[in-house]
Design a protein around this motif. Structure first.
Motif, PDB file in Angstrom:
ATOM      1  N   LYS A  65      80.604   4.483  10.956  1.00 26.61           N
ATOM      2  CA  LYS A  65      79.524   3.751  11.618  1.00 26.61           C
ATOM      3  C   LYS A  65      80.030   3.012  12.847  1.00 26.61           C
ATOM      4  O   LYS A  65      81.210   2.647  12.940  1.00 26.61           O
ATOM      5  CB  LYS A  65      78.898   2.739  10.645  1.00 26.61           C
ATOM      6  N   THR A  66      79.097   2.782  13.758  1.00 25.66           N
ATOM      7  CA  THR A  66      79.372   1.884  14.865  1.00 25.66           C
ATOM      8  C   THR A  66      79.260   0.439  14.390  1.00 25.66           C
ATOM      9  O   THR A  66      78.805   0.180  13.269  1.00 25.66           O
ATOM     10  CB  THR A  66      78.394   2.141  16.016  1.00 25.66           C
ATOM     11  N   GLN A  68      77.201  -1.835  15.366  1.00 29.29           N
ATOM     12  CA  GLN A  68      75.794  -2.189  15.156  1.00 29.29           C
ATOM     13  C   GLN A  68      75.294  -1.630  13.826  1.00 29.29           C
ATOM     14  O   GLN A  68      74.620  -2.321  13.059  1.00 29.29           O
ATOM     15  CB  GLN A  68      74.945  -1.671  16.316  1.00 29.29           C
ATOM     16  N   ASP A  69      75.589  -0.366  13.550  1.00 28.42           N
ATOM     17  CA  ASP A  69      75.150   0.238  12.292  1.00 28.42           C
ATOM     18  C   ASP A  69      75.850  -0.380  11.091  1.00 28.42           C
ATOM     19  O   ASP A  69      75.298  -0.389   9.978  1.00 28.42           O
ATOM     20  CB  ASP A  69      75.411   1.741  12.320  1.00 28.42           C
ATOM     21  N   LEU A  70      77.044  -0.888  11.282  1.00 31.02           N
ATOM     22  CA  LEU A  70      77.789  -1.472  10.177  1.00 31.02           C
ATOM     23  C   LEU A  70      77.068  -2.679   9.579  1.00 31.02           C
ATOM     24  O   LEU A  70      77.156  -2.933   8.373  1.00 31.02           O
ATOM     25  CB  LEU A  70      79.190  -1.881  10.659  1.00 31.02           C
ATOM     26  N   SER A  72      73.590  -3.292  10.310  1.00 36.02           N
ATOM     27  CA  SER A  72      72.144  -3.095  10.284  1.00 36.02           C
ATOM     28  C   SER A  72      71.696  -2.016   9.314  1.00 36.02           C
ATOM     29  O   SER A  72      70.486  -1.830   9.132  1.00 36.02           O
ATOM     30  CB  SER A  72      71.636  -2.749  11.689  1.00 36.02           C
ATOM     31  N   THR A  73      72.601  -1.304   8.693  1.00 42.63           N
ATOM     32  CA  THR A  73      72.247  -0.240   7.752  1.00 42.63           C
ATOM     33  C   THR A  73      72.821  -0.539   6.380  1.00 42.63           C
ATOM     34  O   THR A  73      73.608  -1.473   6.205  1.00 42.63           O
ATOM     35  CB  THR A  73      72.762   1.132   8.241  1.00 42.63           C
ATOM     36  N   ALA A  79      74.984   6.175   8.256  1.00 38.66           N
ATOM     37  CA  ALA A  79      73.979   5.931   9.292  1.00 38.66           C
ATOM     38  C   ALA A  79      73.614   7.236   9.987  1.00 38.66           C
ATOM     39  O   ALA A  79      74.271   8.276   9.802  1.00 38.66           O
ATOM     40  CB  ALA A  79      74.501   4.917  10.303  1.00 38.66           C
ATOM     41  N   ASP A  80      72.555   7.180  10.773  1.00 43.05           N
ATOM     42  CA  ASP A  80      72.133   8.382  11.507  1.00 43.05           C
ATOM     43  C   ASP A  80      73.185   8.810  12.532  1.00 43.05           C
ATOM     44  O   ASP A  80      73.383   9.998  12.777  1.00 43.05           O
ATOM     45  CB  ASP A  80      70.790   8.116  12.200  1.00 43.05           C
ATOM     46  N   ASP A  81      73.847   7.829  13.142  1.00 40.42           N
ATOM     47  CA  ASP A  81      74.886   8.119  14.129  1.00 40.42           C
ATOM     48  C   ASP A  81      76.227   8.230  13.412  1.00 40.42           C
ATOM     49  O   ASP A  81      76.832   7.225  13.030  1.00 40.42           O
ATOM     50  CB  ASP A  81      74.914   7.020  15.196  1.00 40.42           C
ATOM     51  N   GLN A 276      84.992  -1.593  14.368  1.00 41.28           N
ATOM     52  CA  GLN A 276      85.172  -0.152  14.286  1.00 41.28           C
ATOM     53  C   GLN A 276      86.649   0.215  14.200  1.00 41.28           C
ATOM     54  O   GLN A 276      87.031   1.106  13.429  1.00 41.28           O
ATOM     55  CB  GLN A 276      84.542   0.520  15.512  1.00 41.28           C
TER      56      GLN A 276
END
Length: 310
Positions: A65-66, A68-70, A72-73, A79-81, A276
């Motif tokens: 994950k990025t 942000q995804d770390l 927010s998900t 995550a999608d990304d 990251q």
């Protein structure tokens, strides 16, 4: 004649008669209790396995994950990304590839330290088990007392001693303390007493073999399962060691992975992208230990159990 024939045919009739075998009676209550205990033990083992594997699974997911995804998900799902390869590339190339340097430092500290510590533990345990001399038990007791002393308690005295010798902030300041394994010496002595036959050593001496040759050709070969166990414990302990390098080292080029990753983690407050780098570095740092455990686990199990049944 008739009575004689009748009497003589009686054994044949008895032989030809089918015999009924009694089958052991199994209690329904006993089988139900046994099945219930099996289910209970299996359930406990599954819970324990999940408890130990869940952090590893979280590291694998977090490394994909990025930043942000770390946050927010869902932490336990992807995550999608899917950013795993980008994160690993950043880990390996950041600051001129400093992580690769940390990785090689950990390989040096843990690999060389564990190998030499295992050899010294084997030599000491073999000597204490097979040679009788005055004060043997006192020496063994003092060494065994080292198991009770935590490494953090001797880190500061070691730093003061090494600073007087002028070897702080060097590879030797981390490598030399890693060469001592009181637990490894204890295990090697117990294993040597249980598995190495004195008659075999006497036969080798009669054939003209020296003590060092006997130790290297007979002692080490018999002690192999125990040596693999000691090597694994020492490898994991040195690889995960954090406090000793923190006290001894100030040059980032000498850092092991544990100290380097903590250095990155301390910078996440001002630079969030270090999340990251940290998660990707943690994933890479787990891989060598997992490989070593998978490759050597059968020797590890043998080392823990074989000496107890001989």
């Amino acid at each position: 004649m008739t009575s004689t024939a009748t009497i003589s045919s009686a054994p044949d009739t008895a032989k030809s008669a089918p015999t009924k075998t009694r089958r052991p009676h199994r209690s329904v209550h006993g089988s139900t209790a046994s099945r219930g205990s099996t289910i209970l033990i299996t359930g406990i083992l599954i819970v324990v396995a999940v408890y130990f594997l869940m952090p590893v699974y979280w590291v694998v997911v977090a490394a994909t994950k990025t930043t942000q995804d770390l946050f927010s998900t869902n932490g336990f799902w992807f995550a999608d990304d899917f950013a795993l390869f980008r994160n690993l590339q950043q880990v390996l190339t950041y600051d001129g590839g400093i992580f690769v340097r940390w990785f090689l430092n950990s390989v040096l500290y843990a690999g060389v330290g564990a190998l030499l510590a295992t050899y010294f533990a084997a030599a000491g345990g073999y000597a204490l088990a097979k040679y009788k001399f005055r004060g043997r038990e006192a020496v063994f007791g003092s060494i065994l007392g080292g198991v009770l002393v935590p490494g953090t308690a001797i880190a500061l005295p070691l730093f003061l001693q090494f600073s007087q010798l002028g070897i702080t902030n060097t590879y030797f300041s981390v490598l030399l303390p890693s060469l001592v394994s009181p637990f490894g010496l204890f295990l090697c002595r117990i294993y040597a007493e249980a598995t190495i036959d004195d008659a075999l050593l006497e036969a080798a001496r009669i054939d003209g073999a020296g003590e060092l040759r006997i130790f290297h050709s007979i002692g080490l070969s018999v002690l192999t399962p125990a040596l693999v166990t000691v090597f694994l414990f020492q490898l994991v302990g040195i690889w995960n060691n954090y406090f000793l390098p923190l006290v001894m080292l100030s040059d980032t080029n000498l850092y092991p992975i544990t100290l380097g990753l903590n250095n990155w983690l301390s910078q996440t407050n001002r630079l969030p992208e270090f999340y990251q780098l940290t998660t990707g570095g943690v994933l890479l740092s787990v891989i060598p230990l997992a490989i070593a455990m998978i490759v050597l686990q059968r020797f590890w199990r043998g080392g823990l159990t074989e000496g107890a049944v001989k």
